[in-house]
Design a protein around this motif. Structure first.
Motif, PDB file in Angstrom:
ATOM      1  N   SER A 194       1.076   1.121   6.869  1.00  0.00           N
ATOM      2  CA  SER A 194       1.896   1.967   7.725  1.00  0.00           C
ATOM      3  C   SER A 194       3.236   2.234   7.045  1.00  0.00           C
ATOM      4  O   SER A 194       3.674   1.478   6.188  1.00  0.00           O
ATOM      5  CB  SER A 194       2.121   1.316   9.097  1.00  0.00           C
ATOM      6  OG  SER A 194       2.854   0.114   8.944  1.00  0.00           O
ATOM      7  N   TYR A 218      -1.325   9.390   6.098  1.00  0.00           N
ATOM      8  CA  TYR A 218      -0.890   8.634   7.266  1.00  0.00           C
ATOM      9  C   TYR A 218      -0.806   9.583   8.451  1.00  0.00           C
ATOM     10  O   TYR A 218      -0.584  10.767   8.284  1.00  0.00           O
ATOM     11  CB  TYR A 218       0.513   8.060   7.039  1.00  0.00           C
ATOM     12  CG  TYR A 218       0.650   7.099   5.897  1.00  0.00           C
ATOM     13  CD1 TYR A 218       0.722   5.726   6.125  1.00  0.00           C
ATOM     14  CD2 TYR A 218       0.772   7.540   4.589  1.00  0.00           C
ATOM     15  CE1 TYR A 218       0.886   4.834   5.086  1.00  0.00           C
ATOM     16  CE2 TYR A 218       0.931   6.659   3.542  1.00  0.00           C
ATOM     17  CZ  TYR A 218       0.992   5.306   3.784  1.00  0.00           C
ATOM     18  OH  TYR A 218       1.158   4.420   2.751  1.00  0.00           O
ATOM     19  N   ALA A 222       0.402   5.459  10.673  1.00  0.00           N
ATOM     20  CA  ALA A 222      -0.648   4.525  10.239  1.00  0.00           C
ATOM     21  C   ALA A 222      -1.458   5.144   9.109  1.00  0.00           C
ATOM     22  O   ALA A 222      -1.808   6.324   9.150  1.00  0.00           O
ATOM     23  CB  ALA A 222      -1.571   4.192  11.408  1.00  0.00           C
ATOM     24  N   MET A 247      -6.801  -2.746   3.472  1.00  0.00           N
ATOM     25  CA  MET A 247      -7.304  -2.926   4.830  1.00  0.00           C
ATOM     26  C   MET A 247      -6.547  -2.081   5.853  1.00  0.00           C
ATOM     27  O   MET A 247      -7.135  -1.541   6.778  1.00  0.00           O
ATOM     28  CB  MET A 247      -7.224  -4.396   5.236  1.00  0.00           C
ATOM     29  CG  MET A 247      -7.991  -5.324   4.299  1.00  0.00           C
ATOM     30  SD  MET A 247      -9.721  -4.866   4.092  1.00  0.00           S
ATOM     31  CE  MET A 247     -10.376  -5.264   5.697  1.00  0.00           C
ATOM     32  N   GLU A 248      -5.235  -2.001   5.692  1.00  0.00           N
ATOM     33  CA  GLU A 248      -4.408  -1.206   6.593  1.00  0.00           C
ATOM     34  C   GLU A 248      -3.043  -1.002   5.973  1.00  0.00           C
ATOM     35  O   GLU A 248      -2.685  -1.672   5.004  1.00  0.00           O
ATOM     36  CB  GLU A 248      -4.266  -1.868   7.966  1.00  0.00           C
ATOM     37  CG  GLU A 248      -3.563  -3.214   7.922  1.00  0.00           C
ATOM     38  CD  GLU A 248      -3.441  -3.855   9.294  1.00  0.00           C
ATOM     39  OE1 GLU A 248      -2.492  -3.491  10.019  1.00  0.00           O
ATOM     40  OE2 GLU A 248      -4.291  -4.693   9.619  1.00  0.00           O
ATOM     41  N   GLU A 281     -11.941   6.661   4.304  1.00  0.00           N
ATOM     42  CA  GLU A 281     -11.378   5.845   5.380  1.00  0.00           C
ATOM     43  C   GLU A 281     -11.227   4.399   4.923  1.00  0.00           C
ATOM     44  O   GLU A 281     -11.842   3.958   3.956  1.00  0.00           O
ATOM     45  CB  GLU A 281     -12.271   5.930   6.619  1.00  0.00           C
ATOM     46  CG  GLU A 281     -12.270   7.312   7.234  1.00  0.00           C
ATOM     47  CD  GLU A 281     -13.095   7.390   8.500  1.00  0.00           C
ATOM     48  OE1 GLU A 281     -13.619   6.347   8.956  1.00  0.00           O
ATOM     49  OE2 GLU A 281     -13.215   8.487   9.036  1.00  0.00           O
ATOM     50  N   LEU A 282     -10.398   3.664   5.662  1.00  0.00           N
ATOM     51  CA  LEU A 282     -10.181   2.245   5.372  1.00  0.00           C
ATOM     52  C   LEU A 282     -11.328   1.421   5.936  1.00  0.00           C
ATOM     53  O   LEU A 282     -11.927   1.813   6.932  1.00  0.00           O
ATOM     54  CB  LEU A 282      -8.860   1.795   5.982  1.00  0.00           C
ATOM     55  CG  LEU A 282      -7.627   2.544   5.498  1.00  0.00           C
ATOM     56  CD1 LEU A 282      -6.385   1.959   6.137  1.00  0.00           C
ATOM     57  CD2 LEU A 282      -7.499   2.537   3.994  1.00  0.00           C
ATOM     58  N   PRO A 283     -11.673   0.284   5.362  1.00  0.00           N
ATOM     59  CA  PRO A 283     -11.057  -0.274   4.160  1.00  0.00           C
ATOM     60  C   PRO A 283     -11.453   0.518   2.916  1.00  0.00           C
ATOM     61  O   PRO A 283     -12.572   1.024   2.808  1.00  0.00           O
ATOM     62  CB  PRO A 283     -11.577  -1.697   4.097  1.00  0.00           C
ATOM     63  CG  PRO A 283     -12.838  -1.700   4.885  1.00  0.00           C
ATOM     64  CD  PRO A 283     -12.701  -0.609   5.911  1.00  0.00           C
ATOM     65  N   GLU A 298      -0.110  -9.311   2.832  1.00  0.00           N
ATOM     66  CA  GLU A 298       0.679  -8.198   3.342  1.00  0.00           C
ATOM     67  C   GLU A 298       1.936  -8.059   2.501  1.00  0.00           C
ATOM     68  O   GLU A 298       2.593  -9.039   2.182  1.00  0.00           O
ATOM     69  CB  GLU A 298       1.066  -8.451   4.796  1.00  0.00           C
ATOM     70  CG  GLU A 298       1.897  -7.357   5.391  1.00  0.00           C
ATOM     71  CD  GLU A 298       2.223  -7.592   6.857  1.00  0.00           C
ATOM     72  OE1 GLU A 298       3.298  -7.161   7.285  1.00  0.00           O
ATOM     73  OE2 GLU A 298       1.391  -8.205   7.561  1.00  0.00           O
ATOM     74  N   GLU A 339      -4.510   6.255   7.219  1.00  0.00           N
ATOM     75  CA  GLU A 339      -5.858   6.621   7.636  1.00  0.00           C
ATOM     76  C   GLU A 339      -6.840   6.675   6.481  1.00  0.00           C
ATOM     77  O   GLU A 339      -7.967   6.217   6.607  1.00  0.00           O
ATOM     78  CB  GLU A 339      -5.854   7.986   8.330  1.00  0.00           C
ATOM     79  CG  GLU A 339      -5.244   7.965   9.699  1.00  0.00           C
ATOM     80  CD  GLU A 339      -5.452   9.277  10.430  1.00  0.00           C
ATOM     81  OE1 GLU A 339      -5.660  10.331   9.784  1.00  0.00           O
ATOM     82  OE2 GLU A 339      -5.416   9.253  11.669  1.00  0.00           O
TER      83      GLU A 339
END
Length: 135
Positions: free
Chosen positions: A62, A133, A35, A59-60, A43-45, A89, A37
């Protein structure tokens, strides 16, 4: 026009060419999901770009390495204009090769990228961004 500028900022994060890193250490066991990080230590966002009343944020994300030598590299980005936002996405796929602690990812859409494996942590440098990650 604003959406186009923000989209170009996102494009800066898509891997286009391989990084130049030398492998070291034993062959890395990389299968699994990592994931996202941090981006550039934050850090996210993570705000990729912003102007007036619009922004693009990571936002995220992986990276999933399968045992058959394929991978999925996923990123979710939020476009905000005024009071409205839309999450998009993008998932890139391809194959990977492990050489020591370096994993070279070859994208099905063209281009490649490398990640450094340090235990359960991956570090990927794409253009001016450093993505970390963790599995």
């Amino acid at each position: 026009m604003r959406r186009m500028v923000l989209t170009l900022a996102l494009a800066a994060m898509i891997p286009l060419t391989a990084c130049d890193r030398s492998p070291s250490g034993p062959a890395a066991e990389v299968s699994g999901t990592y994931a996202l990080e941090t981006v550039n230590g934050d850090e996210l966002p993570f705000t990729l770009a912003a102007d007036g009343d619009g922004s693009v944020e990571v936002m995220e994300g992986s990276i999933r390495f399968m045992t058959d030598g394929t991978f999925e590299d996923r990123l979710v980005v939020r476009f905000t204009e005024g009071e409205t936002h839309e999450d998009e996405e993008e998932t890139l796929t391809g194959t990977y090769v492990v050489n020591g602690r370096i994993v070279t990812m070859s994208y099905a859409s063209g281009g490649s990228s490398q990640v450094l494996v340090e235990g359960d942590r991956l570090t990927q440098t794409v253009n001016t961004f450093t993505l970390v990650y963790r599995r």
